[in-house]
Design a protein around this motif. Structure first.
Motif, PDB file in Angstrom:
ATOM      1  N   ILE A 206     -60.235  32.937  53.956  1.00 46.12           N
ATOM      2  CA  ILE A 206     -59.407  31.846  54.476  1.00 46.12           C
ATOM      3  C   ILE A 206     -57.928  32.159  54.249  1.00 46.12           C
ATOM      4  N   ALA A 207     -57.161  32.140  55.329  1.00 44.52           N
ATOM      5  CA  ALA A 207     -55.716  32.370  55.209  1.00 44.52           C
ATOM      6  C   ALA A 207     -55.028  31.042  54.887  1.00 44.52           C
ATOM      7  N   LEU A 208     -54.219  31.024  53.859  1.00 45.95           N
ATOM      8  CA  LEU A 208     -53.392  29.847  53.570  1.00 45.95           C
ATOM      9  C   LEU A 208     -52.125  30.038  54.412  1.00 45.95           C
ATOM     10  N   ALA A 209     -52.153  29.453  55.599  1.00 49.90           N
ATOM     11  CA  ALA A 209     -51.150  29.763  56.620  1.00 49.90           C
ATOM     12  C   ALA A 209     -49.858  28.989  56.362  1.00 49.90           C
ATOM     13  N   ASP A 210     -49.206  29.325  55.268  1.00 49.67           N
ATOM     14  CA  ASP A 210     -47.988  28.613  54.866  1.00 49.67           C
ATOM     15  C   ASP A 210     -46.750  29.433  55.203  1.00 49.67           C
ATOM     16  N   ASP A 211     -45.633  28.724  55.324  1.00 49.00           N
ATOM     17  CA  ASP A 211     -44.387  29.455  55.526  1.00 49.00           C
ATOM     18  C   ASP A 211     -44.069  30.253  54.257  1.00 49.00           C
ATOM     19  N   ASN A 212     -44.247  29.641  53.100  1.00 50.04           N
ATOM     20  CA  ASN A 212     -43.964  30.312  51.827  1.00 50.04           C
ATOM     21  C   ASN A 212     -44.769  29.596  50.734  1.00 50.04           C
ATOM     22  N   PHE A 213     -45.811  30.264  50.243  1.00 48.79           N
ATOM     23  CA  PHE A 213     -46.701  29.630  49.262  1.00 48.79           C
ATOM     24  C   PHE A 213     -46.013  29.448  47.899  1.00 48.79           C
ATOM     25  N   TYR A 214     -44.872  30.102  47.706  1.00 48.97           N
ATOM     26  CA  TYR A 214     -44.165  30.051  46.408  1.00 48.97           C
ATOM     27  C   TYR A 214     -42.772  29.463  46.643  1.00 48.97           C
ATOM     28  N   THR A 257     -65.064  33.589  47.245  1.00 45.72           N
ATOM     29  CA  THR A 257     -64.066  33.092  48.207  1.00 45.72           C
ATOM     30  C   THR A 257     -62.828  34.006  48.142  1.00 45.72           C
ATOM     31  N   VAL A 258     -62.249  34.280  49.291  1.00 43.85           N
ATOM     32  CA  VAL A 258     -61.044  35.128  49.315  1.00 43.85           C
ATOM     33  C   VAL A 258     -59.958  34.404  50.109  1.00 43.85           C
ATOM     34  N   PHE A 259     -58.830  34.176  49.455  1.00 41.28           N
ATOM     35  CA  PHE A 259     -57.682  33.581  50.144  1.00 41.28           C
ATOM     36  C   PHE A 259     -56.600  34.637  50.324  1.00 41.28           C
ATOM     37  N   TYR A 260     -55.792  34.383  51.346  1.00 41.23           N
ATOM     38  CA  TYR A 260     -54.680  35.272  51.651  1.00 41.23           C
ATOM     39  C   TYR A 260     -53.510  34.367  51.997  1.00 41.23           C
ATOM     40  N   THR A 261     -52.302  34.723  51.549  1.00 36.94           N
ATOM     41  CA  THR A 261     -51.183  33.832  51.856  1.00 36.94           C
ATOM     42  C   THR A 261     -49.897  34.612  52.125  1.00 36.94           C
ATOM     43  N   GLN A 262     -48.794  33.882  52.304  1.00 37.37           N
ATOM     44  CA  GLN A 262     -47.480  34.513  52.492  1.00 37.37           C
ATOM     45  C   GLN A 262     -46.596  34.060  51.350  1.00 37.37           C
ATOM     46  N   ILE A 263     -45.852  34.986  50.794  1.00 33.49           N
ATOM     47  CA  ILE A 263     -45.146  34.677  49.556  1.00 33.49           C
ATOM     48  C   ILE A 263     -43.898  35.546  49.457  1.00 33.49           C
ATOM     49  N   THR A 264     -42.902  35.086  48.720  1.00 34.99           N
ATOM     50  CA  THR A 264     -41.748  35.966  48.527  1.00 34.99           C
ATOM     51  C   THR A 264     -41.977  36.831  47.285  1.00 34.99           C
ATOM     52  N   MET A 265     -41.242  37.931  47.256  1.00 31.00           N
ATOM     53  CA  MET A 265     -41.458  38.930  46.213  1.00 31.00           C
ATOM     54  C   MET A 265     -41.132  38.412  44.811  1.00 31.00           C
ATOM     55  N   GLU A 266     -40.323  37.342  44.751  1.00 31.29           N
ATOM     56  CA  GLU A 266     -39.918  36.814  43.434  1.00 31.29           C
ATOM     57  C   GLU A 266     -41.118  36.354  42.605  1.00 31.29           C
ATOM     58  N   LYS A 278     -54.553  34.547  40.938  1.00 34.56           N
ATOM     59  CA  LYS A 278     -55.774  35.361  40.759  1.00 34.56           C
ATOM     60  C   LYS A 278     -56.979  34.450  40.481  1.00 34.56           C
ATOM     61  N   ALA A 279     -56.803  33.501  39.575  1.00 29.97           N
ATOM     62  CA  ALA A 279     -57.909  32.585  39.239  1.00 29.97           C
ATOM     63  C   ALA A 279     -58.326  31.769  40.462  1.00 29.97           C
ATOM     64  N   ALA A 280     -57.358  31.503  41.347  1.00 33.52           N
ATOM     65  CA  ALA A 280     -57.634  30.677  42.529  1.00 33.52           C
ATOM     66  C   ALA A 280     -58.207  31.496  43.686  1.00 33.52           C
ATOM     67  N   HIS A 281     -58.586  32.735  43.430  1.00 30.16           N
ATOM     68  CA  HIS A 281     -59.176  33.632  44.445  1.00 30.16           C
ATOM     69  C   HIS A 281     -58.174  34.001  45.534  1.00 30.16           C
ATOM     70  N   ILE A 282     -56.877  33.925  45.240  1.00 26.03           N
ATOM     71  CA  ILE A 282     -55.883  34.372  46.232  1.00 26.03           C
ATOM     72  C   ILE A 282     -55.708  35.871  45.999  1.00 26.03           C
ATOM     73  N   HIS A 283     -56.433  36.645  46.782  1.00 28.45           N
ATOM     74  CA  HIS A 283     -56.484  38.084  46.531  1.00 28.45           C
ATOM     75  C   HIS A 283     -55.596  38.890  47.467  1.00 28.45           C
ATOM     76  N   GLY A 284     -54.889  38.216  48.370  1.00 30.90           N
ATOM     77  CA  GLY A 284     -54.029  38.958  49.284  1.00 30.90           C
ATOM     78  C   GLY A 284     -52.794  38.155  49.622  1.00 30.90           C
ATOM     79  N   ALA A 285     -51.686  38.861  49.866  1.00 33.36           N
ATOM     80  CA  ALA A 285     -50.451  38.155  50.220  1.00 33.36           C
ATOM     81  C   ALA A 285     -49.596  39.018  51.131  1.00 33.36           C
TER      82      ALA A 285
END
Ligand code: SF4
Length: 508
Positions: A206-214, A257-266, A278-285
């Motif tokens: 599941i992609a967390l289709a956010d502008d910026n997750f952080y 479950t595998v999540f993927y999101t968009q995030i800034t490098m900070e 990591k605990a939330a199964h967000i394995h890709g960004a």
């Protein structure tokens, strides 16, 4: 009166990577009185016009990349007597264009979740207004998507949005201007309920289709504290707490479950946040690296990123937390030189990126870059098929220039060729195989090669290739690769899965 919602596309692969979320959200925004809308995603198959009748309503969502096809579909629908309504980022920026070229009866500017119902009621009364101001609704008003309308066996990843808006101001990006700089998070209840529904249906990616997750960085917090700005600090802390609250609920989902999101490098400098991801199964960004030099980062107003070895170290921190990075790089920046391409490819390899994309700088409407460029083009006489270069999205794909502005050192074709070479280098079988070493089994490594090759075919060759034969060849290959790849992503339906309780209740 039937309602049709159409996601336009020039190429159809039969199978698509990510669900176009807006289709399913607007389906949810369609009042029950208008029946179940017909959803058409042209990345799967083109629109069957014979299903559109006089008096129907056709909603078309356009971004700059698919606007031309969207206008074609809109004109054809209008010829059949339907009401044609446009929405999406591009229609928000150029509502008159949708009317002039796309046969629009109406355009919805901004968020459609709330405005769509009013549009339909006005069409039913035969009096749609030319313009509807959807505005920027609050996160509590975001609608969950109607996943019950998904066609079976069509998508690899589902998509769920958790926050709209981004506080940054990158010069090549329109998100902070259209969605705003104030993050608008959804409630964790609404997000988690939707995710559980998707897992029940067999989606485990599941992609967390956010502008910026952080949306709140440690630097933001430090700055507000240093300025003794108590209200700002409280606001930032609340947004940060909401992110952690959501992640604690995601962490209770089944472990595959595998999540993927968009995030800034900070985020790499925030170990607590990375551990929660990591605990939330967000394995890709997806991380916008953009440039590997300080000059390049200044070019795009992204000097909060790092360059050189610091950049490599920072990106590696994601991997240390089992978060696989899709690094995004831009070529064609004014400070780029021939040596930049090789340096970028080397950084992408050394930084242990799992995937990478290399795009050519394109001035997209709604961005600072576009406004600056448009001013410099005022007296430029160049046209293609009667269309000025500053309206490049209206030029047919096959005739569209690959680079719109003149680079101080390199001709456009050199930038295109060197960009293609970097894609070739990053996605050669040998390098993909080496990159796949994080996987234990040979089967897993072969699957990784398949996915990497598909990604390259879908996003590189069809985007920067100049000759139509190569584009057609790549599209054919992508279609063939997409079918077995989708099967790799399919999960087991879990019809009995329950919604995890909020953290406080879970502790009781
Ligand atoms: S590129 Fe990313 S970080 Fe920059 S403004 Fe756009 S969404 Fe925000």
């Amino acid at each position: 009166m039937k309602v049709h919602l159409i996601n336009p596309s020039n190429v159809s692969f039969g199978t698509a990577v990510i669900t176009p979320r807006w289709l399913y959200v607007l389906a949810a925004a369609t009042p029950a009185a208008f029946g179940t809308p017909v959803l058409v995603d042209e990345t799967l198959a083109t629109t069957d016009l014979s299903t559109i009748q006089a008096g129907d309503v056709v909603g078309i969502g356009v971004h700059t990349g698919n606007a031309l096809r969207g206008y074609e579909v809109g004109r054809m629908a209008r010829e059949r007597g339907a009401y044609v309504i446009y929405g999406g980022i591009h229609a928000t920026l150029y509502p008159e264009e949708a009317a002039e070229l796309g046969g629009a009866h109406a355009v919805v500017k901004g968020d459609g979740d709330v405005a769509w119902g009013r549009v339909l009621r006005d069409c039913a009364n035969g009096k749609p207004e030319a313009l509807y101001a959807g505005g920027r609704i609050e996160g509590t008003e975001f609608l969950p998507a109607r996943w019950d309308l998904l066609p079976p066996n069509s998508y690899m990843w589902a998509s769920v949005q958790t926050v709209r808006g981004c506080p940054k101001h990158c010069s090549f990006c329109s998100v902070w201007r259209t969605d705003g700089q104030k993050p608008r998070p959804r409630t964790s209840d609404s997000v988690i309920t939707e995710i559980v529904e998707l897992r029940r249906r067999g989606f485990r990616f599941i992609a967390l289709a956010d502008d910026n997750f952080y949306p709140v960085t440690l630097t933001d917090l430090e700055l507000a504290a240093r300025q003794n700005n108590a209200s700002r600090l409280a606001e930032l802390r609340a947004i940060r707490a909401e992110r952690f609250g959501l992640m604690s609920r995601l962490a209770q989902l089944p472990s595959d479950t595998v999540f993927y999101t968009q995030i800034t490098m900070e985020a790499a400098e925030d170990p607590e946040f990375l551990a929660a991801m990591k605990a939330a199964h967000i394995h890709g960004a997806l991380v916008g690296v953009e440039a590997v030099t300080p000059e390049g980062l200044k070019d795009v107003y992204k000097d909060f990123n790092l360059a050189g070895q610091n950049l490599i170290d920072r990106l590696r921190k994601f991997r240390r937390h089992d978060i696989h990075v899709l690094g995004s790089f831009i070529f064609g920046l004014p400070s780029d030189r021939p040596s930049t391409f090789d340096a970028t490819a080397t950084v992408a390899e050394k930084a242990e990126l799992t995937f990478a994309q290399f795009v050519m700088l394109t001035p997209f409407p709604g961005t600072v870059d576009f406004e600056r460029w448009e001013k410099t083009m005022k007296d430029d006489p160049r046209h293609v098929d009667g269309v000025p270069l500053t309206r490049g999205w209206l030029i047919p794909q096959s005739k569209r220039p690959k680079l719109f502005w003149t680079h101080p050192v390199m001709p456009a074709d050199e930038i295109r060729r060197r960009t293609q070479e970097v894609w070739d280098r990053f996605y050669s079988i040998k390098t993909i195989w080496k990159r796949s070493s994080f996987l234990q089994s040979v089967k897993g490594r072969l699957a990784f090669i398949l996915i990497s090759k598909l990604y390259r075919r879908m996003y590189a060759d069809t985007g920067i290739a100049t000759d139509s034969a190569r584009v057609a060849w790549s599209t054919r290959w992508a279609r063939l690769l997409a079918i077995p790849t989708r099967r790799l992503f399919a999960g087991r339906p879990m019809p009995d899965l329950q919604v995890p309780p909020p953290p406080a209740e879970a502790a009781v």
